[in-house]
Design a protein around this motif. Structure first.
Motif, PDB file in Angstrom:
ATOM      1  N   LEU A 275      35.140  48.334  46.793  1.00 59.70           N
ATOM      2  CA  LEU A 275      35.527  46.940  47.026  1.00 59.70           C
ATOM      3  C   LEU A 275      35.632  46.175  45.707  1.00 59.70           C
ATOM      4  CD1 LEU A 275      33.434  45.978  50.199  1.00 59.70           C
ATOM      5  CD2 LEU A 275      35.921  46.197  50.024  1.00 59.70           C
ATOM      6  N   CYS A 276      34.692  46.418  44.803  1.00 63.28           N
ATOM      7  CA  CYS A 276      34.733  45.763  43.486  1.00 63.28           C
ATOM      8  C   CYS A 276      36.030  46.097  42.760  1.00 63.28           C
ATOM      9  CB  CYS A 276      33.544  46.204  42.634  1.00 63.28           C
ATOM     10  SG  CYS A 276      31.942  45.645  43.234  1.00 63.28           S
ATOM     11  N   LEU A 277      36.402  47.374  42.768  1.00 59.81           N
ATOM     12  CA  LEU A 277      37.624  47.813  42.108  1.00 59.81           C
ATOM     13  C   LEU A 277      38.856  47.206  42.777  1.00 59.81           C
ATOM     14  CD1 LEU A 277      39.075  49.669  40.064  1.00 59.81           C
ATOM     15  CD2 LEU A 277      38.936  51.495  41.767  1.00 59.81           C
ATOM     16  N   THR A 278      38.897  47.229  44.094  1.00 56.28           N
ATOM     17  CA  THR A 278      40.043  46.709  44.843  1.00 56.28           C
ATOM     18  C   THR A 278      40.246  45.221  44.596  1.00 56.28           C
ATOM     19  OG1 THR A 278      39.708  48.365  46.578  1.00 56.28           O
ATOM     20  CG2 THR A 278      41.057  46.454  47.130  1.00 56.28           C
ATOM     21  N   VAL A 279      39.163  44.455  44.675  1.00 51.56           N
ATOM     22  CA  VAL A 279      39.257  42.999  44.481  1.00 51.56           C
ATOM     23  C   VAL A 279      39.719  42.676  43.057  1.00 51.56           C
ATOM     24  CG1 VAL A 279      37.897  40.876  44.325  1.00 51.56           C
ATOM     25  CG2 VAL A 279      37.585  42.408  46.267  1.00 51.56           C
ATOM     26  N   SER A 280      39.198  43.403  42.055  1.00 50.70           N
ATOM     27  CA  SER A 280      39.571  43.147  40.656  1.00 50.70           C
ATOM     28  C   SER A 280      41.052  43.411  40.427  1.00 50.70           C
ATOM     29  CB  SER A 280      38.741  44.024  39.722  1.00 50.70           C
ATOM     30  OG  SER A 280      37.366  43.787  39.896  1.00 50.70           O
ATOM     31  N   VAL A 281      41.527  44.561  40.886  1.00 47.27           N
ATOM     32  CA  VAL A 281      42.936  44.916  40.711  1.00 47.27           C
ATOM     33  C   VAL A 281      43.831  43.932  41.453  1.00 47.27           C
ATOM     34  CG1 VAL A 281      44.688  46.669  41.238  1.00 47.27           C
ATOM     35  CG2 VAL A 281      42.469  47.358  40.288  1.00 47.27           C
ATOM     36  N   LEU A 282      43.434  43.583  42.669  1.00 47.95           N
ATOM     37  CA  LEU A 282      44.214  42.643  43.473  1.00 47.95           C
ATOM     38  C   LEU A 282      44.284  41.272  42.802  1.00 47.95           C
ATOM     39  CD1 LEU A 282      45.748  42.320  46.142  1.00 47.95           C
ATOM     40  CD2 LEU A 282      43.595  41.634  47.215  1.00 47.95           C
ATOM     41  N   ALA A 283      43.181  40.816  42.219  1.00 47.25           N
ATOM     42  CA  ALA A 283      43.150  39.509  41.560  1.00 47.25           C
ATOM     43  C   ALA A 283      44.129  39.460  40.390  1.00 47.25           C
ATOM     44  CB  ALA A 283      41.732  39.206  41.074  1.00 47.25           C
ATOM     45  N   PHE A 284      44.124  40.486  39.540  1.00 47.96           N
ATOM     46  CA  PHE A 284      45.046  40.512  38.400  1.00 47.96           C
ATOM     47  C   PHE A 284      46.493  40.616  38.878  1.00 47.96           C
ATOM     48  CE2 PHE A 284      41.277  41.668  35.847  1.00 47.96           C
ATOM     49  CZ  PHE A 284      41.479  40.854  34.759  1.00 47.96           C
ATOM     50  N   ASN A 285      46.731  41.387  39.929  1.00 51.91           N
ATOM     51  CA  ASN A 285      48.098  41.515  40.447  1.00 51.91           C
ATOM     52  C   ASN A 285      48.618  40.203  41.021  1.00 51.91           C
ATOM     53  OD1 ASN A 285      48.557  44.181  39.774  1.00 51.91           O
ATOM     54  ND2 ASN A 285      47.791  44.987  41.704  1.00 51.91           N
ATOM     55  N   ILE A 286      47.753  39.468  41.726  1.00 53.60           N
ATOM     56  CA  ILE A 286      48.163  38.185  42.306  1.00 53.60           C
ATOM     57  C   ILE A 286      48.551  37.212  41.200  1.00 53.60           C
ATOM     58  CG2 ILE A 286      47.310  36.135  43.508  1.00 53.60           C
ATOM     59  CD1 ILE A 286      45.673  37.992  45.300  1.00 53.60           C
ATOM     60  N   VAL A 287      47.707  37.114  40.171  1.00 53.38           N
ATOM     61  CA  VAL A 287      48.001  36.203  39.058  1.00 53.38           C
ATOM     62  C   VAL A 287      49.268  36.641  38.330  1.00 53.38           C
ATOM     63  CG1 VAL A 287      47.157  35.327  36.841  1.00 53.38           C
ATOM     64  CG2 VAL A 287      45.589  35.538  38.767  1.00 53.38           C
ATOM     65  N   GLY A 288      49.420  37.949  38.106  1.00 51.75           N
ATOM     66  CA  GLY A 288      50.614  38.453  37.426  1.00 51.75           C
ATOM     67  C   GLY A 288      51.885  38.199  38.213  1.00 51.75           C
ATOM     68  N   ASP A 289      51.840  38.449  39.529  1.00 50.39           N
ATOM     69  CA  ASP A 289      53.021  38.213  40.373  1.00 50.39           C
ATOM     70  C   ASP A 289      53.387  36.732  40.413  1.00 50.39           C
ATOM     71  OD1 ASP A 289      53.312  40.873  40.961  1.00 50.39           O
ATOM     72  OD2 ASP A 289      52.183  40.794  42.833  1.00 50.39           O
ATOM     73  N   THR A 290      52.370  35.872  40.476  1.00 52.47           N
ATOM     74  CA  THR A 290      52.635  34.434  40.510  1.00 52.47           C
ATOM     75  C   THR A 290      53.232  33.961  39.189  1.00 52.47           C
ATOM     76  OG1 THR A 290      50.739  34.156  41.991  1.00 52.47           O
ATOM     77  CG2 THR A 290      51.620  32.175  40.968  1.00 52.47           C
TER      78      THR A 290
END
Length: 310
Positions: A275-290
């Motif tokens: 979960l820690c890994l998933t949330v971290s990767v997802l957070a960076f991807n969301i900011v990058g996509d935005t």
């Protein structure tokens, strides 16, 4: 598993120069990031993870490497929030400390990629000729191998230390930045204001620094944000395989590996670091996509046009 560089390479190849008038690109898109709910959530998680990594000694309630055989495989409780592993080590403390190598490798490996790829791409695009041909051939060759395979080769050949891991992951992403810098340079170098600068005797270095580099700052910010998530995933994958961060140093990758070995007895061992890994990767991807959407040159141009009409 698809190569994590695929979407990043597509972004680099299709990247457009945000400005073609000789002026620095607008940073209004970055300011608009704070008004996007999804991006704010992603940015909040990133800041939270950074804070957890920085304050790990104060947050973790136990020594992450301390073993206690009598406390092995304890379920989550008030004393051990995430339970304990097969050696009796506190999983919560190890997950907290595991954020450190993930961020260190993610940030520094992207720094290595940019330090090599951006100057090389700008030089190849600006000079052209045999240099451009040679750089393009090398980049195409590197892209024919998956990023994880290149990192595996370097780590197996040299060793599994943290500096080697950073360099291995960083080198595997160099082609992305070469492509992005080269494509933007090829577009800008033929513009009128660059020709005018040459007429007035401006040096190649001045032209590159004043006219070319400012035009790729925004795409580089987007690319770096997306690359960090890929680097974190690669580090976790290598640690899972035993070729990254070595025990007893905690890493989300080796925590997941340990959890898989005891998945039936203690499923939380793999679930928590996963979960820690998933949330971290997802957070960076969301900011990058935005950021990619907000800094899209077409969106910025339409926004400027609408302001002009008003």
């Amino acid at each position: 598993m698809p190569d994590p560089r695929t979407s990043l390479i597509a972004t680099a190849v299709n990247a457009e120069t945000p400005e073609v008038t000789g002026e620095r690109p607008s940073l209004s898109g970055i300011r608009m990031l704070l008004y996007d709910p999804g991006a704010c959530v992603g940015l909040g998680f990133i800041l939270f993870i950074i804070a957890v990594a920085a304050l790990a000694p104060f947050i973790a309630g136990h020594d992450p490497t301390e073993q206690s055989v009598v406390n092995a495989l304890l379920p989550p409780s008030l004393e051990h929030w995430f339970g304990t592993d097969e050696f009796g080590r506190d999983v919560f403390s190890r997950a907290v400390y595991g954020a450190r190598p993930a961020l260190i490798v993610g940030l520094l490996s992207v720094g290595v990629s940019m330090a090599i790829g951006v100057p090389l791409g700008m030089l190849a695009g600006f000079k052209g000729g045999w240099l451009d041909t040679a750089v393009t051939a090398i980049v195409d060759t590197m892209l024919s191998f998956p990023a994880i395979l290149m990192a595996l080769f370097v780590v197996t050949l040299i060793g599994t230390s943290l500096p080697v891991l950073i360099c291995a992951i960083g080198i595997s992403s160099v082609p992305i930045y070469v492509r992005l810098a080269r494509s933007s340079t090829l577009l800008v170098r033929e513009l009128d204001y660059v020709a005018a600068s040459r007429t007035f005797g401006a040096s190649d270095f001045r032209i590159v620094m004043k006219h070319i580099l400012p035009n790729i700052v925004s795409p580089l910010i987007v690319m770096a944000t997306l690359s960090i998530s890929g680097a974190i995933t690669t580090e976790a994958s290598l640690s899972f395989l035993g070729l990254g961060i070595q025990p007893p140093t905690p890493s989300w990758g080796n925590l997941i590996r340990d959890g898989v070995n005891a998945i039936l007895e203690a499923p939380w061992l793999a679930l928590i670091p996963g979960l820690c890994l998933t949330v971290s990767v997802l957070a960076f991807n969301i900011v990058g996509d935005t950021l990619r959407d907000l800094l899209d040159p077409r969106d910025l141009a339409s926004s400027a046009s609408e302001k002009g009409k008003k």
